[in-house]
Design an enzyme around this catalytic site. Structure first.
Site, PDB file in Angstrom:
ATOM      1  N   ALA A  68       0.863  -1.182   0.000  1.00  0.00           N
ATOM      2  CA  ALA A  68       0.000   0.000   0.000  1.00  0.00           C
ATOM      3  C   ALA A  68       0.900   1.233   0.000  1.00  0.00           C
ATOM      4  O   ALA A  68       2.072   1.156   0.362  1.00  0.00           O
ATOM      5  CB  ALA A  68      -0.892  -0.018   1.237  1.00  0.00           C
ATOM      6  N   GLY A 114       0.839  -4.975   1.101  1.00  0.00           N
ATOM      7  CA  GLY A 114      -0.428  -5.072   0.381  1.00  0.00           C
ATOM      8  C   GLY A 114      -0.290  -5.734  -0.986  1.00  0.00           C
ATOM      9  O   GLY A 114      -1.263  -6.266  -1.517  1.00  0.00           O
ATOM     10  N   GLU A 117      -0.446  -9.341  -0.225  1.00  0.00           N
ATOM     11  CA  GLU A 117      -1.841  -9.618   0.142  1.00  0.00           C
ATOM     12  C   GLU A 117      -2.750  -9.648  -1.090  1.00  0.00           C
ATOM     13  O   GLU A 117      -3.712 -10.408  -1.144  1.00  0.00           O
ATOM     14  CB  GLU A 117      -2.320  -8.564   1.148  1.00  0.00           C
ATOM     15  CG  GLU A 117      -1.587  -8.691   2.479  1.00  0.00           C
ATOM     16  CD  GLU A 117      -1.832  -7.526   3.412  1.00  0.00           C
ATOM     17  OE1 GLU A 117      -1.556  -6.374   3.012  1.00  0.00           O
ATOM     18  OE2 GLU A 117      -2.284  -7.752   4.540  1.00  0.00           O
ATOM     19  N   GLU A 137       5.398  -4.999   7.119  1.00  0.00           N
ATOM     20  CA  GLU A 137       4.700  -3.902   7.811  1.00  0.00           C
ATOM     21  C   GLU A 137       5.235  -3.592   9.200  1.00  0.00           C
ATOM     22  O   GLU A 137       5.216  -2.448   9.625  1.00  0.00           O
ATOM     23  CB  GLU A 137       3.188  -4.202   7.902  1.00  0.00           C
ATOM     24  CG  GLU A 137       2.447  -4.050   6.586  1.00  0.00           C
ATOM     25  CD  GLU A 137       2.411  -5.323   5.756  1.00  0.00           C
ATOM     26  OE1 GLU A 137       3.242  -6.236   6.005  1.00  0.00           O
ATOM     27  OE2 GLU A 137       1.561  -5.418   4.863  1.00  0.00           O
TER      28      GLU A 137
HETATM   29  C1  HXC Z   1       5.018   4.395  -1.426  1.00  0.00           C
HETATM   30  C2  HXC Z   1       6.824   3.393  -2.415  1.00  0.00           C
HETATM   31  C3  HXC Z   1       6.485   2.146  -1.839  1.00  0.00           C
HETATM   32  C4  HXC Z   1       5.306   2.080  -1.030  1.00  0.00           C
HETATM   33  C5  HXC Z   1       8.266   1.883  -2.996  1.00  0.00           C
HETATM   34  N1  HXC Z   1       7.936   3.169  -3.123  1.00  0.00           N
HETATM   35  N2  HXC Z   1       7.405   1.236  -2.210  1.00  0.00           N
HETATM   36  N3  HXC Z   1       6.092   4.497  -2.197  1.00  0.00           N
HETATM   37  N4  HXC Z   1       4.622   3.232  -0.863  1.00  0.00           N
HETATM   38  N5  HXC Z   1       4.873   0.963  -0.477  1.00  0.00           N
HETATM   39  C6  HXC Z   1       8.626   4.198  -3.905  1.00  0.00           C
HETATM   40  C7  HXC Z   1       9.874   4.691  -3.200  1.00  0.00           C
HETATM   41  O1  HXC Z   1       9.562   5.661  -2.234  1.00  0.00           O
HETATM   42  C8  HXC Z   1      10.642   5.244  -4.373  1.00  0.00           C
HETATM   43  O2  HXC Z   1      10.104   6.499  -4.719  1.00  0.00           O
HETATM   44  C9  HXC Z   1      10.301   4.296  -5.503  1.00  0.00           C
HETATM   45  O3  HXC Z   1       9.084   3.649  -5.125  1.00  0.00           O
HETATM   46  C10 HXC Z   1      11.359   3.209  -5.697  1.00  0.00           C
HETATM   47  O4  HXC Z   1      11.587   2.582  -4.444  1.00  0.00           O
HETATM   48  P1  HXC Z   1      13.054   2.469  -3.780  1.00  0.00           P
HETATM   49  O5  HXC Z   1      12.842   2.236  -2.325  1.00  0.00           O
HETATM   50  O6  HXC Z   1      13.914   3.609  -4.178  1.00  0.00           O
HETATM   51  O7  HXC Z   1      13.574   1.137  -4.512  1.00  0.00           O
HETATM   52  P2  HXC Z   1      14.575   0.024  -3.943  1.00  0.00           P
HETATM   53  O8  HXC Z   1      15.701   0.661  -3.205  1.00  0.00           O
HETATM   54  O9  HXC Z   1      14.854  -0.864  -5.121  1.00  0.00           O
HETATM   55  O10 HXC Z   1      13.728  -0.783  -2.849  1.00  0.00           O
HETATM   56  C11 HXC Z   1      12.583  -1.500  -3.247  1.00  0.00           C
HETATM   57  C12 HXC Z   1      11.754  -1.908  -2.001  1.00  0.00           C
HETATM   58  C13 HXC Z   1      11.467  -0.631  -1.173  1.00  0.00           C
HETATM   59  C14 HXC Z   1      12.554  -2.918  -1.161  1.00  0.00           C
HETATM   60  C15 HXC Z   1      10.488  -2.570  -2.501  1.00  0.00           C
HETATM   61  O11 HXC Z   1      10.884   0.370  -2.030  1.00  0.00           O
HETATM   62  C16 HXC Z   1      10.529  -0.851  -0.021  1.00  0.00           C
HETATM   63  O12 HXC Z   1      10.937  -1.351   1.016  1.00  0.00           O
HETATM   64  N6  HXC Z   1       9.269  -0.435  -0.199  1.00  0.00           N
HETATM   65  C17 HXC Z   1       8.276  -0.491   0.868  1.00  0.00           C
HETATM   66  C18 HXC Z   1       7.811  -1.898   1.066  1.00  0.00           C
HETATM   67  C19 HXC Z   1       6.817  -1.950   2.208  1.00  0.00           C
HETATM   68  O13 HXC Z   1       7.123  -1.597   3.350  1.00  0.00           O
HETATM   69  N7  HXC Z   1       5.566  -2.344   1.905  1.00  0.00           N
HETATM   70  C20 HXC Z   1       4.490  -2.379   2.879  1.00  0.00           C
HETATM   71  C21 HXC Z   1       3.702  -1.095   2.864  1.00  0.00           C
HETATM   72  S1  HXC Z   1       2.457  -1.095   4.091  1.00  0.00           S
HETATM   73  P3  HXC Z   1      11.054   7.780  -5.038  1.00  0.00           P
HETATM   74  O14 HXC Z   1      10.071   8.864  -5.273  1.00  0.00           O
HETATM   75  O15 HXC Z   1      11.940   7.960  -3.860  1.00  0.00           O
HETATM   76  O16 HXC Z   1      11.792   7.345  -6.283  1.00  0.00           O
HETATM   77  C22 HXC Z   1       1.246  -2.043   3.451  1.00  0.00           C
HETATM   78  C23 HXC Z   1       0.041  -2.244   4.313  1.00  0.00           C
HETATM   79  C24 HXC Z   1      -1.054  -2.913   3.519  1.00  0.00           C
HETATM   80  O17 HXC Z   1       1.318  -2.545   2.380  1.00  0.00           O
HETATM   81  C25 HXC Z   1      -2.379  -2.896   4.181  1.00  0.00           C
HETATM   82  C26 HXC Z   1      -2.963  -1.587   4.414  1.00  0.00           C
HETATM   83  C27 HXC Z   1      -3.588  -0.821   3.279  1.00  0.00           C
END
Ligand code: HXC
Length: 263
Positions: A68, A114, A117, A137
């Protein structure tokens, strides 16, 4: 004149098969409310189309979906605010789970939070060899809120689900196959072909039998799913009452490690 931005959800029809592609590559297909709304309305339309018999849901080569959209959630300051802002959003994962037509997730790259999921809400998951599944998360100070604690546990069992949900451990495609999170692993270059081939096969079969089959398989593992989803969601919203959630999400957006204080 400015070109129209590409839609974040693209739908292609190929005979009786529809291919739905998440298309927000710059944010690794982070599932914003706009994107999930577009996905839900695309699925509503396909569900209502008598000529469509199977659906493939896919992302891009780097990410099926990285979760998400954290930037959308980071400023939600209480459980009440989280519930108000996210309840419709979260219901869209259940929309996928309630599709009557068979839906196949074709996953390459990251399927995190998400995104994992969303794949779990599909009937079949075909993974590319480079696919990575995880529920990170807790690293943001929250928990999976779109069915992860429930569907993942049913898929892989308690031991591995605990490990993934508590530690954020990721599973590579092969391990996901061994542990029952996905049913097929293929080379990345044939992922979509393989998923379409499978969808075409499903599209030839009797729709009512397929529907009964998926409901029956779901019934084998979904006993108590609704109350499980409800309990998960209450816990998820409640975590927006904590400062660790604010810290975890802001730290991600600010690209620094979080410091959690247990409050
Ligand atoms: C918003 C995101 C994002 C996310 C990536 N991006 N994941 N933005 N929400 N979930 C964006 C980054 O900010 C970045 O934007 C661009 O995508 C590329 O990501 P990077 O981090 O620079 O890439 P990389 O270093 O290759 O790492 C990839 C990654 C990392 C390991 C997937 O992006 C990451 O850890 N993402 C978050 C994963 C996460 O925590 N997911 C759970 C979310 S909570 P910019 O603008 O800087 O280029 C959730 C709850 C669900 O899902 C249920 C409730 C609704």
């Amino acid at each position: 004149m400015n070109a129209q931005p590409e839609p974040e959800v693209q739908v292609e029809r190929d005979g009786a098969v529809a291919i739905v592609t998440l298309n927000r590559p710059r944010a690794l297909n982070a599932l914003s409310s706009t994107l999930m709304k577009a996905l839900a309305s695309a699925l509503d339309e396909l569900e209502a189309s008598p000529d469509i018999r199977a659906i493939v849901l896919t992302g891009g080569p780097r990410a099926f979906a990285a979760g998400a959209d954290i930037s959308e959630m980071k400023d939600l300051a209480s459980g009440k605010a989280a519930r108000a802002a996210l309840s419709e959003h979260l219901a869209r994962w259940d929309r996928v789970g309630r599709l009557k037509k068979p839906v196949i997730a074709a996953v390459a790259g990251y399927a995190l939070g998400g995104g994992c999921e969303l794949a779990l809400a599909c009937d079949l998951v075909v993974a590319a060899e480079d696919a990575v599944f995880g529920q990170p998360e807790v690293q943001l100070g929250v928990i999976p809120g779109a069915g992860g604690t429930q569907r993942l546990t049913r898929a892989v069992g308690k031991a591995l689900a605990m490990d993934m949900v508590l530690t954020g451990r990721r599973l590579a495609a092969r391990e996901a196959l061994e542990r029952g999170l996905v049913s097929r692993v293929v080379a990345p270059e044939v992922l979509l072909d393989e998923a379409k081939r499978l969808a075409r096969r499903l599209a030839e079969l009797a729709p009512l039998a397929l529907r009964a089959a998926k409901l029956s398989v779901a019934a084998a593992c979904d006993r108590g799913l609704d109350s499980g989803l409800k309990a998960e969601r209450e816990a998820f919203y409640g975590l927006f009452d904590t400062s660790d959630q604010a810290e975890g999400m802001r730290a991600f957006v600010e690209k620094r490690p979080p410091v959690f204080e247990g409050k």
